[in-house]
Design a protein around this motif. Structure first.
Motif, PDB file in Angstrom:
ATOM      1  N   UNK A 101       0.923  -1.155  -0.142  1.00  0.00           N
ATOM      2  CA  UNK A 101      -0.006   0.028   0.027  1.00  0.00           C
ATOM      3  C   UNK A 101       0.979   1.198   0.096  1.00  0.00           C
ATOM      4  N   UNK A 102       0.655   2.177  -1.012  1.00  0.00           N
ATOM      5  CA  UNK A 102       1.369   3.348  -1.046  1.00  0.00           C
ATOM      6  C   UNK A 102       0.182   4.524  -1.247  1.00  0.00           C
ATOM      7  N   UNK A 103      -0.215   4.867  -0.153  1.00  0.00           N
ATOM      8  CA  UNK A 103      -1.296   6.027  -0.256  1.00  0.00           C
ATOM      9  C   UNK A 103      -1.228   7.055   0.964  1.00  0.00           C
ATOM     10  N   UNK A 104      -1.157   8.123   0.423  1.00  0.00           N
ATOM     11  CA  UNK A 104      -1.142   9.495   1.429  1.00  0.00           C
ATOM     12  C   UNK A 104      -2.335   9.158   2.501  1.00  0.00           C
ATOM     13  N   UNK A 105      -3.634   8.768   2.188  1.00  0.00           N
ATOM     14  CA  UNK A 105      -4.552   8.646   3.262  1.00  0.00           C
ATOM     15  C   UNK A 105      -4.392   7.661   4.353  1.00  0.00           C
ATOM     16  N   UNK A 106      -3.831   6.569   3.783  1.00  0.00           N
ATOM     17  CA  UNK A 106      -3.518   5.447   4.767  1.00  0.00           C
ATOM     18  C   UNK A 106      -2.341   5.823   5.457  1.00  0.00           C
ATOM     19  N   UNK A 107      -1.359   6.476   4.952  1.00  0.00           N
ATOM     20  CA  UNK A 107      -0.279   7.082   5.778  1.00  0.00           C
ATOM     21  C   UNK A 107      -0.697   7.928   6.840  1.00  0.00           C
ATOM     22  N   UNK A 174      -9.171  10.740  20.300  1.00  0.00           N
ATOM     23  CA  UNK A 174      -9.190  12.026  19.230  1.00  0.00           C
ATOM     24  C   UNK A 174      -8.183  11.503  18.033  1.00  0.00           C
ATOM     25  N   UNK A 175      -7.475  10.785  18.326  1.00  0.00           N
ATOM     26  CA  UNK A 175      -6.478  10.415  17.035  1.00  0.00           C
ATOM     27  C   UNK A 175      -7.283   9.055  16.396  1.00  0.00           C
ATOM     28  N   UNK A 176      -7.869   8.346  17.071  1.00  0.00           N
ATOM     29  CA  UNK A 176      -8.596   7.093  16.499  1.00  0.00           C
ATOM     30  C   UNK A 176      -9.697   7.657  15.638  1.00  0.00           C
ATOM     31  N   UNK A 177     -10.466   8.851  15.990  1.00  0.00           N
ATOM     32  CA  UNK A 177     -11.141   9.646  15.278  1.00  0.00           C
ATOM     33  C   UNK A 177     -10.937   9.979  13.902  1.00  0.00           C
ATOM     34  N   UNK A 178      -9.576  10.992  14.306  1.00  0.00           N
ATOM     35  CA  UNK A 178      -9.070  11.284  12.895  1.00  0.00           C
ATOM     36  C   UNK A 178      -8.732  10.305  11.965  1.00  0.00           C
ATOM     37  N   UNK A 179      -7.907   9.405  12.403  1.00  0.00           N
ATOM     38  CA  UNK A 179      -7.743   8.025  11.614  1.00  0.00           C
ATOM     39  C   UNK A 179      -9.157   7.752  10.972  1.00  0.00           C
ATOM     40  N   UNK A 180     -10.093   7.538  11.421  1.00  0.00           N
ATOM     41  CA  UNK A 180     -11.276   6.936  10.885  1.00  0.00           C
ATOM     42  C   UNK A 180     -11.991   8.142   9.996  1.00  0.00           C
ATOM     43  N   UNK A 181     -11.681   9.380  10.104  1.00  0.00           N
ATOM     44  CA  UNK A 181     -12.257  10.227   9.096  1.00  0.00           C
ATOM     45  C   UNK A 181     -11.461  10.100   7.768  1.00  0.00           C
ATOM     46  N   UNK A 182     -10.323   9.355   7.385  1.00  0.00           N
ATOM     47  CA  UNK A 182      -9.845   9.224   6.346  1.00  0.00           C
ATOM     48  C   UNK A 182     -10.293   7.822   5.866  1.00  0.00           C
ATOM     49  N   UNK A 183     -11.238   7.151   6.456  1.00  0.00           N
ATOM     50  CA  UNK A 183     -11.628   5.687   6.121  1.00  0.00           C
ATOM     51  C   UNK A 183     -12.298   5.596   4.659  1.00  0.00           C
ATOM     52  N   UNK A 184     -12.860   6.630   4.364  1.00  0.00           N
ATOM     53  CA  UNK A 184     -13.521   6.265   2.953  1.00  0.00           C
ATOM     54  C   UNK A 184     -12.553   6.538   1.875  1.00  0.00           C
ATOM     55  N   UNK A 185     -11.443   7.012   2.230  1.00  0.00           N
ATOM     56  CA  UNK A 185     -10.259   7.191   1.252  1.00  0.00           C
ATOM     57  C   UNK A 185      -8.939   6.432   1.309  1.00  0.00           C
ATOM     58  N   UNK A 186      -9.068   5.531   2.518  1.00  0.00           N
ATOM     59  CA  UNK A 186      -7.992   4.482   2.607  1.00  0.00           C
ATOM     60  C   UNK A 186      -8.426   3.308   1.924  1.00  0.00           C
ATOM     61  N   UNK A 187      -7.207   2.746   1.052  1.00  0.00           N
ATOM     62  CA  UNK A 187      -7.557   1.495   0.241  1.00  0.00           C
ATOM     63  C   UNK A 187      -8.036   0.336   1.318  1.00  0.00           C
ATOM     64  N   UNK A 188      -8.918  -0.437   0.984  1.00  0.00           N
ATOM     65  CA  UNK A 188      -9.361  -1.692   1.786  1.00  0.00           C
ATOM     66  C   UNK A 188      -8.245  -2.621   1.928  1.00  0.00           C
ATOM     67  N   UNK A 189      -7.339  -2.503   1.099  1.00  0.00           N
ATOM     68  CA  UNK A 189      -6.176  -3.277   1.199  1.00  0.00           C
ATOM     69  C   UNK A 189      -5.309  -2.972   2.278  1.00  0.00           C
ATOM     70  N   UNK A 190      -5.219  -1.719   2.939  1.00  0.00           N
ATOM     71  CA  UNK A 190      -4.542  -1.090   4.052  1.00  0.00           C
ATOM     72  C   UNK A 190      -5.294  -1.751   5.373  1.00  0.00           C
ATOM     73  N   UNK A 191      -6.511  -1.905   5.428  1.00  0.00           N
ATOM     74  CA  UNK A 191      -7.223  -2.163   6.602  1.00  0.00           C
ATOM     75  C   UNK A 191      -6.624  -3.452   7.358  1.00  0.00           C
ATOM     76  N   UNK A 192      -6.044  -4.441   7.007  1.00  0.00           N
ATOM     77  CA  UNK A 192      -5.186  -5.358   8.061  1.00  0.00           C
ATOM     78  C   UNK A 192      -4.329  -4.541   8.895  1.00  0.00           C
TER      79      UNK A 192
END
Length: 239
Positions: A101-107, A174-192
């Motif tokens: 995975x190379x994706x800025x939203x995942x990062x 708060x950090x978990x909420x921020x991370x989830x705010x990107x969830x629709x843009x994060x590739x499913x491949x990154x979820x694991x």
């Protein structure tokens, strides 16, 4: 990656520094295609070759662990977050690379999840550290509520002590909420890579349930439902 996590197993700083230097040299040799004859280093070399892992993340982990051998409290929450970014988040960046995975939203998500993980790890370890007469919680938050290291070492459970824990746990949330705010843009491949959030959510829920009493015995018990929560999260394709 986990050989770099040695703080709790090292009692002498000199020994810790020697181990850190070993791994610093080992990483240099791995990236020179000449890994040391050591089982973990050999496997690391294979992973680096297979997934083209970035050397910088390994070095950040080593450097930050080395700085952390001083066994002193974090001056403020930002210092704890920096430590978490350079260790836990760095591990997540490497995990994303192993997943291809190379994706800025995942990062961005990895950065926030790593910080949350570092904060929760600090909280979870506090009762253990207190038995060793050590407190690593951010000093600025302790001072804000008029709480001393001695209060934690004595296992006090007054409201101001619980307020310290509330403030720190809230930052992880708060950090978990921020991370989830990107969830629709994060590739499913990154979820694991991000399923560690299951354990973080579980701890934050449980500490809230005991009104932020960090010494409550229930917080030291292993959650038998974590595998089920992990399965549900995986099935729903969320993190």
């Amino acid at each position: 990656m986990y050989p770099f996590q040695i703080k709790d197993s090292i009692t002498q700083k000199t020994t810790g520094l020697m181990r850190m230097q070993f791994w610093r040299d080992a990483v240099e040799d791995i990236y020179s295609d000449n890994p040391p004859h050591q089982p973990v280093a050999t496997e690391l070399w294979r992973a680096v070759k297979r997934h083209n892992l970035t050397k910088m993340w390994f070095m950040k982990i080593i450097d930050e662990r080395e700085k952390n051998l001083d066994d002193r409290p974090y001056r403020n929450i930002q210092e704890l977050e920096t430590y978490a970014e350079n260790t836990q988040s760095a591990l997540l960046y490497l995990t994303l690379e192993t997943l291809g995975v190379k994706d800025i939203h995942a990062d961005h998500a990895a950065s926030h999840i790593g910080k949350a993980q570092g904060i929760v790890t600090c909280l979870r370890a506090t009762p253990y550290h207190c038995t060793r007469q050590k407190v690593f919680l951010p000093m600025d938050i302790c001072m804000l509520h008029g709480v001393s290291q001695e209060d934690f070492i004595r296992g006090k459970q007054e409201k101001n002590v619980r307020d310290v824990i509330y403030d720190i746990a809230s930052q992880a949330h708060i950090h978990l909420e921020h991370a989830r705010s990107f969830s629709k843009k994060v590739p499913v491949k990154a979820y694991p890579a991000f399923f560690c959030t299951v354990a973080l959510d579980d701890y934050l829920y449980n500490i809230r349930k005991v009104d932020f009493n960090i010494f409550h015995p229930s917080l030291q018990k292993k959650s038998t439902l974590l595998p089920l929560y992990l399965y549900i999260r995986s099935w729903k394709k969320t993190y």
